[in-house]
Design an enzyme around this catalytic site. Structure first.
Site, mmCIF file in Angstrom:
data_model
loop_
_atom_site.group_PDB
_atom_site.id
_atom_site.type_symbol
_atom_site.label_atom_id
_atom_site.label_comp_id
_atom_site.label_asym_id
_atom_site.label_seq_id
_atom_site.Cartn_x
_atom_site.Cartn_y
_atom_site.Cartn_z
ATOM 1 N N LYS A 24 0.838 -1.200 0.000
ATOM 2 C CA LYS A 24 0.000 0.000 0.000
ATOM 3 C C LYS A 24 0.870 1.246 0.000
ATOM 4 O O LYS A 24 0.618 2.205 -0.744
ATOM 5 C CB LYS A 24 -0.902 0.011 1.232
ATOM 6 C CG LYS A 24 -1.765 1.266 1.348
ATOM 7 C CD LYS A 24 -2.282 1.505 2.741
ATOM 8 C CE LYS A 24 -1.204 2.074 3.639
ATOM 9 N NZ LYS A 24 -1.726 2.503 4.959
ATOM 10 N N GLY A 105 -4.909 7.943 5.424
ATOM 11 C CA GLY A 105 -3.987 8.923 5.972
ATOM 12 C C GLY A 105 -2.857 9.242 5.017
ATOM 13 O O GLY A 105 -2.438 10.401 4.890
ATOM 14 N N SER A 193 4.291 11.321 13.072
ATOM 15 C CA SER A 193 4.072 10.564 11.839
ATOM 16 C C SER A 193 5.160 10.901 10.842
ATOM 17 O O SER A 193 5.495 12.078 10.642
ATOM 18 C CB SER A 193 2.700 10.891 11.240
ATOM 19 O OG SER A 193 2.549 10.261 9.987
ATOM 20 N N GLN A 195 4.633 10.466 7.819
ATOM 21 C CA GLN A 195 3.891 10.842 6.617
ATOM 22 C C GLN A 195 3.963 12.337 6.342
ATOM 23 O O GLN A 195 3.891 12.766 5.189
ATOM 24 C CB GLN A 195 2.435 10.389 6.739
ATOM 25 C CG GLN A 195 2.270 8.876 6.735
ATOM 26 C CD GLN A 195 0.845 8.438 7.033
ATOM 27 O OE1 GLN A 195 -0.036 9.262 7.274
ATOM 28 N NE2 GLN A 195 0.627 7.132 7.036
ATOM 29 N N ASP A 340 3.433 -0.847 12.024
ATOM 30 C CA ASP A 340 2.232 -1.492 11.494
ATOM 31 C C ASP A 340 2.187 -2.982 11.818
ATOM 32 O O ASP A 340 1.148 -3.622 11.630
ATOM 33 C CB ASP A 340 2.138 -1.295 9.978
ATOM 34 C CG ASP A 340 1.562 0.067 9.612
ATOM 35 O OD1 ASP A 340 1.023 0.744 10.511
ATOM 36 O OD2 ASP A 340 1.659 0.461 8.428
ATOM 37 N N ARG A 371 -4.290 2.177 18.754
ATOM 38 C CA ARG A 371 -3.799 0.827 18.520
ATOM 39 C C ARG A 371 -3.066 0.239 19.721
ATOM 40 O O ARG A 371 -2.756 -0.949 19.716
ATOM 41 C CB ARG A 371 -2.915 0.791 17.267
ATOM 42 C CG ARG A 371 -3.723 0.849 15.989
ATOM 43 C CD ARG A 371 -2.864 0.692 14.754
ATOM 44 N NE ARG A 371 -3.698 0.569 13.566
ATOM 45 C CZ ARG A 371 -3.247 0.689 12.323
ATOM 46 N NH1 ARG A 371 -1.963 0.936 12.106
ATOM 47 N NH2 ARG A 371 -4.073 0.562 11.312
#
Length: 703
Positions: A24, A105, A193, A195, A340, A371
């Site tokens: 992904k 996200g 993050s 990201q 993850d 999580r």
């Protein structure tokens, strides 16, 4: 109640090459680079799931042409090669274009800086879950670059409006001359993050270049994902340098179309590797290996540190269960760079020996769900002693205490996939929202089921045995007897053997704690167990002891006798001899699957809560327990006292040095706490059917 999915345990282990879809993370980076490039790109091995569909939709929204071929795993993208001041299709200074990121996200955090560079008016939004996730640091960074940002909802969250002014005016393509260097210089935190950093780097060529310095390199999370971003950008012609740790310098320029091969998803592969480590067998994933650009390939190494056998090649990774009857081991693992896989490891740790500390993952509280907290909650419901820490999870397993029941996925695809692993070892685990896996892997359950190992070829000299183990008062004897009758095979109550030795020692005046004396009794005693007309007859030295071995005196001494290593050696040989003489059958005890017959055709660990076991023992009738009678009796003093005694005995049996009470490798835990006697028997008979007869339908939808 919504439809859920009950996971059928892997009674014969896992085997095969896992069908893992494309990454992904790589797919979304490659789609965005291709969308911004000059020319036509082809992406092979792409993932088709909610998150990547969101990125494809965003690429179309900014003007790219995207053609997916789901049957071949290929995506063809005609890029926009957008220039600052030349807005993408539909975006003008007078018109606002909405870009939906769904629940992705990566899409939202990668696309937001790109929208800032493209010019034109934009509104980036997502679903309710994504609107709860943080964007504040990225918004602040863009504002320091002069981007007009409007937060239309909760501050620091989506939806976000981007003003029409492009921010890439310093880019070489716009000025027509050489730039003296990146136009924008930023210092970013990366403890929330990675990201945010990846999004700014991906937009860097369009922004006139960008120089990003990570504020605290040691505290950065998921750093391999930033390296992944750089690798994909470089493949599409971007010029990126890393002059020092944590510093990334992107030059102004254009992306260039190319053909790009996408690796299988290493995060997804973790579930299949875990299935082999948990259930026995061997699973391989092709396309991942030593040269992978995904940090999550480290999960295979973690399994190796826990005792699994792991082989990492150039383009494949193979994981096998620990050798023989060995168990996985707990340990301390920092998953900062592969967070993850944290929930996958938590599921594996629930069946390991010893405590597992999962650290470095405090930031995953702000993912699709909390999580850390929610994983602890779901493991606790399954009977695992788990606790949340500021930076991770501590798991103190007790597989004998595992419980069946319904898993709340909290709308988190990784929760659904990780907790499905628990269902491979515990009968009756139900995933409440199986559809949520569509976010990253719509075909997850089919791919998992494809790894169910078929019954192996049995050595004709090895007699088929169904091993039923469990703690005291778990109903082993009555259930095993009924299962044997249902299947038309013989039955041996191995616990009766130990009781017979305890009774014989009592008759001979030998103290049960006199290890040598009791061992001598075991060696000399003539013990015979026979089944006649559905009843079991126990004789000791020619005398009928069927009722005597159930006396209170024997109850008090049998644990000490069973913990005697010399006694166990004698009786284990007699149990194996019984199987040879009779031709196999159902055997029950506390170490049948782990010690006596580790290669049994089916291994079951029968259990229930101490309070339920106590109530059943005091209310059982004709050897069969009643769920209704037990429920009504749980508050009595007698039940409470017996439950405490059973709990004490469990701890004693689990701690003994020789053949401790434990769940055998590959055994299926059957939690009978909420089951009627007939349901328990039917469950084990069905597990036996699955063990001996391959089935194409081994999962069940329920209401």
């Amino acid at each position: 109640m919504t439809a859920g999915r009950i996971i059928t345990p892997f009674v014969s282990g896992a085997a095969g090459t896992a069908a893992v879809p494309g990454s992904k993370s790589i797919t979304n980076r490659a789609i965005l680079c291709a969308a911004l490039a000059q020319g036509r790109s082809t992406l092979d091995g792409a993932l088709f799931a909610d998150d990547t569909e969101a990125m494809m939709g965003a690429a179309v929204a900014v003007g790219a042409s995207v053609t997916p071929d789901r049957s071949s795993g290929r995506v063809t993208v005609d890029g926009i090669a957008a220039r600052p001041g030349a807005p993408a299709a539909g975006a003008t200074n007078d018109e606002t274009v909405r870009v939906p990121a769904r629940a992705s996200g990566t899409t939202a955090r990668f696309v937001l800086p790109v929208l800032a560079a493209l010019g034109g008016g934009w509104v980036l939004d997502g679903d309710a879950q994504l609107r709860r996730r943080p964007f504040a640091e990225l918004i602040a960074a863009l504002r320091t670059m002069g981007v007009g940002i409007g937060e239309l909802g909760v501050p620091g969250c989506l939806p976000i409006e981007v003003s029409p002014q492009p921010t890439g005016a310093g880019r070489r393509a716009a000025t027509g001359g050489e730039s003296s260097g990146p136009r924008h210089r930023l210092e970013l935190r990366a403890d929330v993050s990675s990201q945010f950093t990846s999004g700014l780097l991906l937009a860097g060529p369009l922004l006139g270049g960008i120089d990003v310095q990570i504020h605290d390199v040691a505290g950065a999370v998921s750093a391999p994902y930033i390296d992944m971003t750089v690798a994909v950008m470089t493949a599409f012609g971007a010029q990126v340098a890393t002059p020092s740790p944590g510093r990334y310098v992107v030059q102004a320029g254009d992306y260039v179309a190319c053909h790009y091969e996408i690796e299988p998803d290493a995060s997804t592969a973790s579930y299949f590797f875990a299935a082999a480590a948990l259930c026995g067998g061997c699973v391989r994933v092709d396309g991942l290996g030593q040269s992978s650009i995904q940090g999550d390939v480290r999960f295979a190494q973690v399994l190796g540190e826990m005792g699994a056998r792991v082989a990492v090649g150039d383009r494949s990774i193979t994981v096998e269960a620990p050798q023989g009857a060995a168990s996985l081991r707990g340990g301390r693992f920092d998953l900062r760079d592969c967070s993850d896989t944290a929930q996958t490891l938590a599921a594996v740790a629930a069946f390991a020996e010893g405590t597992t500390h999962i650290g470095g993952i405090g930031f995953i509280r702000r993912k699709e769900t909390d999580r850390i907290g929610d994983t602890v909650a779901e493991l606790t419901k399954r009977g695992v002693e788990a606790s949340a820490e500021p930076d991770g999870i501590i798991i103190r397993p007790n597989a004998a205490a595992m419980r069946a029941g319904r898993v709340d996925c909290h709308d988190d695809h990784r929760m659904a996939m990780a907790m499905s692993l628990v269902g491979l070892r515990v009968a009756g685990v139900e995933i409440d929202d199986p559809g949520c896996v569509a976010k990253t892997f719509p075909g997850f359950f089919d791919a998992l089921e494809a790894l169910r190992a078929a019954p192996g070829e049995r050595d004709v000299s090895t007699k088929p045995v169904i091993a039923i183990d469990g703690p005291a008062a778990s109903g082993k004897s009555s259930v095993a007897r009924a299962v044997a009758a249902e299947l038309g095979v013989d039955y041996l109550d191995t616990g009766a053997m130990y009781r017979a030795v305890a009774w014989a020692a009592h008759q001979a005046g030998v103290d049960p704690h006199d290890t040598d004396g009791v061992a001598a009794v075991a060696l000399s005693a003539g013990i015979d167990i026979a089944n006649e007309c559905g009843a079991q007859l126990v004789t000791v030295n020619g005398s009928d002891a069927t009722d005597a071995i159930r006396s209170p005196e024997v109850d008090r001494s049998v644990s000490a006798v069973a913990a005697n290593p010399a006694v166990r050696r004698v009786l284990v040989q007699r149990q194996r001899e019984w199987a040879r003489q009779i031709g196999g059958g159902v055997m029950e005890g506390r170490d049948i699957g782990s010690v006596v017959f580790p290669d049994a055709e089916l291994k079951v660990f029968l259990t229930a809560t101490p309070i339920v076991r106590a109530a059943r023992r005091l209310t059982q009738h004709d050897g069969e327990f009643s769920a209704s009678r037990a429920t009504s009796a749980t508050d009595s003093d007698a039940v409470q006292n017996l439950a405490a005694d059973l709990d004490r005995r469990d701890r004693l049996d689990s701690a003994r040095a020789d053949s401790p009470l434990r769940v055998a490798a590959g055994a299926v835990v059957v939690d009978t706490s909420d089951m009627a006697f007939e349901e328990v028997v039917a469950e084990i008979v069905e597990l036996h059917r699955v063990a001996v007869t391959p089935s194409t339908q081994t999962t069940e939808a329920v209401q």
